[in-house]
Design a protein around this motif. Sequence first.
Motif, PDB file in Angstrom:
ATOM      1  N   SER A  79       0.816  -1.224   0.000  1.00  0.00           N
ATOM      2  CA  SER A  79       0.000   0.000   0.000  1.00  0.00           C
ATOM      3  C   SER A  79       0.846   1.270   0.000  1.00  0.00           C
ATOM      4  O   SER A  79       0.351   2.349  -0.318  1.00  0.00           O
ATOM      5  N   GLU A  81       1.767   2.674   2.630  1.00  0.00           N
ATOM      6  CA  GLU A  81       1.371   3.417   3.839  1.00  0.00           C
ATOM      7  C   GLU A  81       1.979   2.768   5.080  1.00  0.00           C
ATOM      8  O   GLU A  81       2.067   1.532   5.152  1.00  0.00           O
ATOM      9  N   ALA A 152      -5.725  -0.403   3.827  1.00  0.00           N
ATOM     10  CA  ALA A 152      -4.858  -1.243   2.981  1.00  0.00           C
ATOM     11  C   ALA A 152      -5.489  -2.611   2.737  1.00  0.00           C
ATOM     12  O   ALA A 152      -5.450  -3.145   1.615  1.00  0.00           O
ATOM     13  N   ALA A 155      -8.480  -2.231   0.342  1.00  0.00           N
ATOM     14  CA  ALA A 155      -8.020  -2.056  -1.041  1.00  0.00           C
ATOM     15  C   ALA A 155      -7.558  -3.387  -1.622  1.00  0.00           C
ATOM     16  O   ALA A 155      -7.844  -3.715  -2.787  1.00  0.00           O
ATOM     17  N   LYS A 156      -6.888  -4.192  -0.798  1.00  0.00           N
ATOM     18  CA  LYS A 156      -6.410  -5.492  -1.280  1.00  0.00           C
ATOM     19  C   LYS A 156      -7.590  -6.394  -1.646  1.00  0.00           C
ATOM     20  O   LYS A 156      -7.603  -7.057  -2.686  1.00  0.00           O
TER      21      LYS A 156
END
Length: 378
Positions: A79, A81, A152, A155-156
Motif C-alpha cells: 500500500s 502506507e 490497505a 483495497a487489497k
Amino acid sequence: MHSSFDVVVVGAGIFGLAAASELALRGKRVAIIDRFGSGHPATSSTGRSRGIRIAYDHPFYVTLALDAIRRWRALEDASGEQILHLTGQVDFGLDNKLAAIAAAVREAGGVIDELDSAGLSRKLPHLLGAPEDNGLFHAQAGTVLSDNGMAALKAKVLAQGVASHAPERVVAIEPGNPTLVVTEKRRIHAETVVIAAGPWSGALLDELGIVVPLAPSIAQVTFIAAPELVDQPGIGEWGGDGEGLGGVYGHPVPGVGYKLAFSTGQEGWSPDVSAWQPDLQEQARLFAWLDRRMPAFPRQVQLAQRHPWTMTPDGDFIVDRVGPVVLACGCSGHAFKFGPALGPLVADAVDGKTAHPLLRLDRPSLRGRAAADDAISR
Ligand SMILES: Cc1cc2nc3c(=O)[nH]c(=O)nc-3n(C[C@H](O)[C@H](O)[C@H](O)COP(=O)(O)OP(=O)(O)OC[C@H]3O[C@@H](n4cnc5c(N)ncnc54)[C@H](O)[C@@H]3O)c2cc1C
C-alpha cells in the motif's frame, strides 16, 4: 437481485476483511457485506490505532502475533502506507502473569527480557516504581495504525475481485444447500456464510439457532497530547490496579498522542447506537490512575472515544464451523493486532479443517455466560 458466490462474509471489520482476502487468495468467489461500512464509528474496527504485542501467556497467540507482524509489513509494502509503529512494550503488574507471558513468548521462539525495578524505570521513566516491582520488555510491540491497516486491507480485498456491498444490512440467513443470504437490497446464494459481524454476531447467530455466550460492551480510549513520547514503548498493566476497571494499557500514536485506556469494558452496548459519547467520569478515573502510577505524565486530552467490543467468557476468539455457517467473532477486545493473520484461521474453517482448540465452539468455557471481562487478560 440474485447472485451466487462460494462464500458470503457478513461484516467488513478486521475479521471479515482478513477472511475475505484469504478466501479470495484460495480461489473462492467471495462477497462481503457490511451494514455500516468498514471501520464505521459504531463498529469495533474503528479509530486511529490499536496496540500490538507478542506478549501473550499462550504460544498460540504469540505465534499468531509474529505472523501478523509479517503480514502487516507485507501490506505496508503493497500500500505504501505506514501501518506499524513498533516501539516495544513494557509489561508490569502481577508476577504470575508476567512469568506465564515470558514462558509462552520464549516457547514460541519470541524474545522478551525480564526487568527489575531499575530496568523498569529506565524503559518507562514516567512509571512511579517500587523496589519490589518488576516487569518485561519486548521489542515486537507498539502500535498498529488501524485506519491505515483497514484501508490497505480493504483495497487489497477489492483488488482481489471480492464483491463488496456497503452500507447494506443482512436481514436474514436461510441455511441450506445453497444457503440464502437476504440483505436490504439483494438475495445471494452461497455454499458457506461467514458471520464476522462483531457485536452484532450474537443476534445473527441466535436467529440461526446457534447460541453463543457473547457479551458486547463499550470501552473508552483517551489520546494524551504528547509528541515527545512518540518513540516511547507501549504499556500493559496486568492486574486490577485500575480503579476497578482492570489494568491500563497504552501506546504512542504518531501525529495524535499517547493513547491510554482501561482494559475492561462497560455494559450498555446497544445494537442501534451509531456513535458513542466519551464518559468524563472514566476520564477522571484515568487521571486518578495517572496521579498514582505516572504523576509526571502529561494530561492534555487530544481526543477521547468509545467503541464496542465483544467478550467471550474466556477472552479467546471464536472461529469454528456449524454446517454452512462459519463463526469469526468474539474478538474479546484484542483481535485487531492479528489483522491479516486472522484470515487463514477463518479460511481453514471454511475449508472444513478442525479449528484450534482455543477457538472452538465446543470448548468448555463457552458453556458458561460471557462477562464484560478484562480484555487484555488474554
Ligand atoms: C476501545 C477498544 C480498544 C481496543 N484495543 C485493542 C488493542 O489495543 N489491540 C487489539 O488487538 N485489539 C483491540 N481492540 C479490539 C479490536 O478492535 C477488535 O477485536 C476488532 O476490531 C474486532 O473486529 P470485528 O471484525 O470482529 O468486528 P467489527 O469491526 O465490529 O466488524 C463487524 C462488522 O459487521 C458489520 N455488521 C454487523 N451486523 C451486520 C449485518 N446484519 N449485516 C451486515 N453487516 C453487519 C458491522 O457494520 C461491522 O463493520 C479494541 C477494541 C476497542 C473497542
